[in-house]
Design a protein around this motif. Structure first.
Motif, PDB file in Angstrom:
ATOM      1  N   THR A 152     -15.107  -1.710   1.889  1.00 17.03           N
ATOM      2  CA  THR A 152     -15.837  -0.820   0.986  1.00 17.03           C
ATOM      3  C   THR A 152     -15.909  -1.375  -0.433  1.00 17.03           C
ATOM      4  O   THR A 152     -16.557  -0.777  -1.281  1.00 17.03           O
ATOM      5  CB  THR A 152     -15.166   0.570   0.958  1.00 17.03           C
ATOM      6  OG1 THR A 152     -13.796   0.406   0.586  1.00 17.03           O
ATOM      7  CG2 THR A 152     -15.233   1.236   2.330  1.00 17.03           C
ATOM      8  N   LEU A 153     -15.246  -2.486  -0.681  1.00 21.69           N
ATOM      9  CA  LEU A 153     -15.227  -3.075  -2.021  1.00 21.69           C
ATOM     10  C   LEU A 153     -16.273  -4.178  -2.134  1.00 21.69           C
ATOM     11  O   LEU A 153     -16.445  -4.978  -1.222  1.00 21.69           O
ATOM     12  CB  LEU A 153     -13.848  -3.664  -2.331  1.00 21.69           C
ATOM     13  CG  LEU A 153     -12.678  -2.703  -2.309  1.00 21.69           C
ATOM     14  CD1 LEU A 153     -11.381  -3.465  -2.511  1.00 21.69           C
ATOM     15  CD2 LEU A 153     -12.839  -1.642  -3.375  1.00 21.69           C
ATOM     16  N   LYS A 162      -0.607   5.730  -6.310  1.00 22.62           N
ATOM     17  CA  LYS A 162      -1.713   4.916  -6.863  1.00 22.62           C
ATOM     18  C   LYS A 162      -2.038   3.752  -5.926  1.00 22.62           C
ATOM     19  O   LYS A 162      -3.194   3.442  -5.677  1.00 22.62           O
ATOM     20  CB  LYS A 162      -1.359   4.384  -8.249  1.00 22.62           C
ATOM     21  CG  LYS A 162      -1.254   5.445  -9.302  1.00 22.62           C
ATOM     22  CD  LYS A 162      -2.624   5.717  -9.851  1.00 22.62           C
ATOM     23  CE  LYS A 162      -2.462   6.645 -11.047  1.00 22.62           C
ATOM     24  NZ  LYS A 162      -3.705   7.251 -11.421  1.00 22.62           N
ATOM     25  N   GLU A 211      -3.834   5.100  -2.887  1.00 25.45           N
ATOM     26  CA  GLU A 211      -5.223   5.427  -3.213  1.00 25.45           C
ATOM     27  C   GLU A 211      -6.090   4.177  -3.265  1.00 25.45           C
ATOM     28  O   GLU A 211      -7.228   4.177  -2.776  1.00 25.45           O
ATOM     29  CB  GLU A 211      -5.295   6.161  -4.557  1.00 25.45           C
ATOM     30  CG  GLU A 211      -4.739   7.563  -4.522  1.00 25.45           C
ATOM     31  CD  GLU A 211      -4.617   8.187  -5.902  1.00 25.45           C
ATOM     32  OE1 GLU A 211      -5.059   7.567  -6.899  1.00 25.45           O
ATOM     33  OE2 GLU A 211      -4.068   9.292  -5.986  1.00 25.45           O
ATOM     34  N   LEU A 212      -5.564   3.098  -3.821  1.00 22.90           N
ATOM     35  CA  LEU A 212      -6.305   1.842  -3.890  1.00 22.90           C
ATOM     36  C   LEU A 212      -6.579   1.303  -2.488  1.00 22.90           C
ATOM     37  O   LEU A 212      -7.685   0.864  -2.182  1.00 22.90           O
ATOM     38  CB  LEU A 212      -5.556   0.809  -4.724  1.00 22.90           C
ATOM     39  CG  LEU A 212      -6.219  -0.561  -4.834  1.00 22.90           C
ATOM     40  CD1 LEU A 212      -7.554  -0.467  -5.549  1.00 22.90           C
ATOM     41  CD2 LEU A 212      -5.304  -1.528  -5.555  1.00 22.90           C
ATOM     42  N   CYS A 213      -5.584   1.353  -1.620  1.00 24.17           N
ATOM     43  CA  CYS A 213      -5.753   0.858  -0.251  1.00 24.17           C
ATOM     44  C   CYS A 213      -6.740   1.709   0.535  1.00 24.17           C
ATOM     45  O   CYS A 213      -7.536   1.179   1.312  1.00 24.17           O
ATOM     46  CB  CYS A 213      -4.409   0.782   0.451  1.00 24.17           C
ATOM     47  SG  CYS A 213      -3.348  -0.510  -0.243  1.00 24.17           S
ATOM     48  N   VAL A 214      -6.699   3.009   0.344  1.00 24.17           N
ATOM     49  CA  VAL A 214      -7.666   3.886   1.000  1.00 24.17           C
ATOM     50  C   VAL A 214      -9.073   3.559   0.498  1.00 24.17           C
ATOM     51  O   VAL A 214     -10.018   3.455   1.283  1.00 24.17           O
ATOM     52  CB  VAL A 214      -7.316   5.373   0.760  1.00 24.17           C
ATOM     53  CG1 VAL A 214      -8.458   6.280   1.173  1.00 24.17           C
ATOM     54  CG2 VAL A 214      -6.042   5.740   1.498  1.00 24.17           C
ATOM     55  N   ALA A 215      -9.230   3.364  -0.802  1.00 29.44           N
ATOM     56  CA  ALA A 215     -10.534   3.018  -1.376  1.00 29.44           C
ATOM     57  C   ALA A 215     -11.042   1.678  -0.857  1.00 29.44           C
ATOM     58  O   ALA A 215     -12.247   1.474  -0.708  1.00 29.44           O
ATOM     59  CB  ALA A 215     -10.449   2.990  -2.902  1.00 29.44           C
ATOM     60  N   ALA A 216     -10.124   0.764  -0.549  1.00 33.64           N
ATOM     61  CA  ALA A 216     -10.501  -0.550  -0.033  1.00 33.64           C
ATOM     62  C   ALA A 216     -10.761  -0.526   1.466  1.00 33.64           C
ATOM     63  O   ALA A 216     -11.202  -1.518   2.033  1.00 33.64           O
ATOM     64  CB  ALA A 216      -9.400  -1.570  -0.345  1.00 33.64           C
ATOM     65  N   CYS A 263       0.809  -1.224   0.000  1.00 33.39           N
ATOM     66  CA  CYS A 263       0.000   0.000   0.000  1.00 33.39           C
ATOM     67  C   CYS A 263       0.843   1.275   0.000  1.00 33.39           C
ATOM     68  O   CYS A 263       0.329   2.358  -0.268  1.00 33.39           O
ATOM     69  CB  CYS A 263      -0.923   0.014   1.219  1.00 33.39           C
ATOM     70  SG  CYS A 263      -2.224  -1.216   1.157  1.00 33.39           S
TER      71      CYS A 263
END
Length: 124
Positions: free
Chosen positions: A69-70, A21, A24-29, A16
């Motif tokens: 969140t995914l 990038k 950002e993916l880890c925050v979104a997850a 992460c």
């Protein structure tokens, strides 16, 4: 056995903090702690209920790591230092994923939908 062809499981490590990038993916997850172990299956997982999430909030109702969140993912809430816990959890998630495949998109979907229409009088 995970990661071999016979296990039918894919394991991956993700950094992460590698770059923006990845962060950002880890925050979104919804990843807030390391390590975070997630299972991606063939259907939706509901790791909280409406009452608990209403009282505690969705972030706290699914355990110390919170709800994911995914779509199609669920976080491991046990102690990652006990490999047997993780293995049991992976087996259960695999079973739920297989069941979801059969019931929601497989041969039992028509039967399920027909029974549901019959029971509800065709309202749904």
């Amino acid at each position: 056995n995970a990661g071999t062809r016979s296990s039918n499981l894919v394991m991956a490590l993700f950094d992460c903090e590698k770059n923006t990038k990845a962060t950002e993916l880890c925050v979104a997850a919804g990843i807030r702690a390391y390590p975070t172990i997630m299972y991606v299956g063939s259907g939706e997982y509901h790791d909280t209920d409406l009452i608990t999430s209403g009282v505690l909030g969705k972030d706290k109702s699914a355990g110390p790591l919170g709800a994911t969140t995914l779509r199609r993912t669920v976080k491991f809430q046990g102690n990652w230092q006990y490999g047997d816990q993780i293995l049991d959890w992976v087996r259960i998630m695999g079973g739920l994923s297989s069941w979801h495949s059969v019931v929601d998109s497989g041969p039992l979907r028509g039967l399920r939908d027909g029974l549901f229409r019959f029971v509800t009088g065709g309202k749904y």
